[in-house]
Design a protein around this motif. Structure first.
Motif, short mmCIF file in Angstrom:
data_model
loop_
_atom_site.label_atom_id
_atom_site.label_comp_id
_atom_site.label_asym_id
_atom_site.label_seq_id
_atom_site.Cartn_x
_atom_site.Cartn_y
_atom_site.Cartn_z
N HIS A 159 0.84 -1.20 0.00
CA HIS A 159 0.00 0.00 0.00
C HIS A 159 0.88 1.26 0.00
CE1 HIS A 159 -3.75 2.12 1.90
NE2 HIS A 159 -3.48 2.55 0.70
N ALA A 160 1.89 1.26 0.88
CA ALA A 160 2.80 2.41 0.97
C ALA A 160 3.48 2.67 -0.37
CB ALA A 160 3.83 2.17 2.07
N LEU A 161 3.96 1.61 -1.00
CA LEU A 161 4.66 1.77 -2.27
C LEU A 161 3.71 2.20 -3.39
CD1 LEU A 161 6.97 -1.37 -2.03
CD2 LEU A 161 7.77 0.99 -2.18
N LEU A 162 2.51 1.66 -3.36
CA LEU A 162 1.52 1.97 -4.41
C LEU A 162 1.03 3.40 -4.34
CD1 LEU A 162 -0.97 -1.00 -4.87
CD2 LEU A 162 0.13 0.32 -6.67
N GLU A 163 1.07 3.97 -3.15
CA GLU A 163 0.59 5.34 -3.01
C GLU A 163 1.54 6.35 -3.64
OE1 GLU A 163 -2.33 5.89 0.65
OE2 GLU A 163 -0.22 5.70 1.17
N GLU A 164 2.79 5.94 -3.78
CA GLU A 164 3.74 6.85 -4.40
C GLU A 164 4.49 6.12 -5.50
OE1 GLU A 164 5.35 9.87 -1.54
OE2 GLU A 164 5.16 8.16 -0.20
N PRO A 165 3.77 5.77 -6.55
CA PRO A 165 4.40 4.99 -7.62
C PRO A 165 5.57 5.75 -8.24
CG PRO A 165 2.25 5.83 -8.32
CD PRO A 165 2.38 6.11 -6.86
N GLY A 166 6.62 5.03 -8.49
CA GLY A 166 7.78 5.64 -9.13
C GLY A 166 8.74 6.27 -8.15
N LYS A 167 8.28 6.45 -6.91
CA LYS A 167 9.15 7.09 -5.93
C LYS A 167 9.89 6.02 -5.13
CE LYS A 167 9.07 10.19 -2.07
NZ LYS A 167 8.28 10.88 -1.07
N VAL A 168 11.15 6.30 -4.83
CA VAL A 168 11.92 5.35 -4.04
C VAL A 168 11.68 5.62 -2.56
CG1 VAL A 168 14.23 4.50 -3.49
CG2 VAL A 168 13.69 5.22 -5.82
N LEU A 169 11.27 4.58 -1.85
CA LEU A 169 11.11 4.71 -0.39
C LEU A 169 12.22 3.95 0.29
CD1 LEU A 169 7.22 4.24 0.00
CD2 LEU A 169 8.51 6.37 -0.06
N SER A 170 12.86 4.58 1.25
CA SER A 170 13.98 3.93 1.93
C SER A 170 13.48 2.89 2.92
CB SER A 170 14.82 4.98 2.67
OG SER A 170 14.09 5.47 3.77
N ARG A 171 14.40 2.04 3.34
CA ARG A 171 14.02 1.02 4.32
C ARG A 171 13.47 1.68 5.58
NH1 ARG A 171 18.57 -2.44 6.90
NH2 ARG A 171 18.22 -0.91 8.52
N GLU A 172 14.11 2.79 5.99
CA GLU A 172 13.66 3.47 7.21
C GLU A 172 12.24 4.01 7.04
OE1 GLU A 172 16.63 4.01 5.74
OE2 GLU A 172 17.80 2.91 7.23
N GLN A 173 11.97 4.60 5.88
CA GLN A 173 10.62 5.12 5.63
C GLN A 173 9.59 4.01 5.69
OE1 GLN A 173 11.65 7.03 1.88
NE2 GLN A 173 10.95 9.00 2.67
N LEU A 174 9.94 2.87 5.11
CA LEU A 174 9.01 1.75 5.11
C LEU A 174 8.84 1.18 6.52
CD1 LEU A 174 10.07 0.07 1.76
CD2 LEU A 174 7.92 1.24 2.24
N GLU A 175 9.92 1.10 7.27
CA GLU A 175 9.81 0.63 8.67
C GLU A 175 8.87 1.53 9.45
OE1 GLU A 175 13.67 0.41 10.45
OE2 GLU A 175 14.12 -1.51 9.52
#
Ligand code: CA
Length: 220
Positions: A159-175
């Motif tokens: 869900h987190a990744l899909l909300e910002e398609p194309g954007k790189v999310l770091s491990r910390e952001q995902l945690e």
């Protein structure tokens, strides 16, 4: 989705927190108004669930201060004060919605989703990207038309990744999106969830940008 739960009743706090987590939300739970203020200063939340009768600082006062300082994040009041004047005051003070205790968890979750949709300016229905679709309301995930079974964390990550398609999310952001305070996080937790997601979807769906993080879809 990170939610700040402000509730001094341990039983309600416990059960609401548990319900939200099993629905894929990340929850930080505080039990008085001052701690809530501190949390809001130090963390970024998608939404606040706010009880009104709180020790150290009343919920209504907290809400008024928040709005005065220009905070626009959605606030849903949960309280036993069911008299009409109290509801009106809550909404006038800047609450986005109001739920009277005791409430049904399913209704709370539906209202949360509605608020978050409104905030994201998105209509009802699944979020789609290529062959992938995810419905935040029903938790249904489909890939190439086929239903995919995900755990609560895998769902939250996707869900987190899909909300910002194309954007790189770091491990910390995902945690941050997946775990609330005090929750034990294994150092490779995100990698493990990503690994499972890739196995359930397709290895190429989630890109690893070396040393930076993860991305869904093409570069933005
Ligand atoms: Ca209370």
């Amino acid at each position: 989705m990170r939610v700040l739960l402000v509730e001094d009743d341990p039983m309600i706090g416990e059960s609401v927190g548990k319900g939200l987590r099993s629905d894929g939300f990340t929850v930080d739970w505080v039990q008085d108004g001052r701690r809530a203020e501190l949390a809001l200063e130090n963390e970024v939340y998608n939404l606040v669930l706010l009880d009104l009768g709180l020790p150290r600082k009343d919920g209504l006062e907290l809400l008024q201060d928040l709005r005065r300082r220009g905070h626009t994040l959605p606030v849903l009041i949960i309280t036993a004060r069911d008299a009409v004047p109290d509801r009106v005051r809550g909404l006038d003070s800047g609450a986005d919605d109001y739920l009277v205790k005791p409430f049904d968890l399913a209704e709370l979750l539906a209202r949360l989703r509605a608020l978050l949709r409104r905030q994201g300016g998105r209509a009802t229905g699944p979020i789609e990207l290529g062959a992938l679709s995810l419905d935040p309301a029903t938790h249904e995930v489909r890939y190439r038309g086929q239903p995919v079974n995900l755990s609560a964390r895998e769902f939250a990550l996707l869900h987190a990744l899909l909300e910002e398609p194309g954007k790189v999310l770091s491990r910390e952001q995902l945690e941050d999106r997946l775990y609330g305070w005090g929750e034990e996080v294994e150092s490779n937790a995100v990698e493990v969830h990503i690994h499972h997601l890739r196995r359930k979807l397709d290895a190429g769906v989630i890109r690893n940008v070396r040393g930076v993080g993860y991305r869904l879809g093409e570069k933005s």
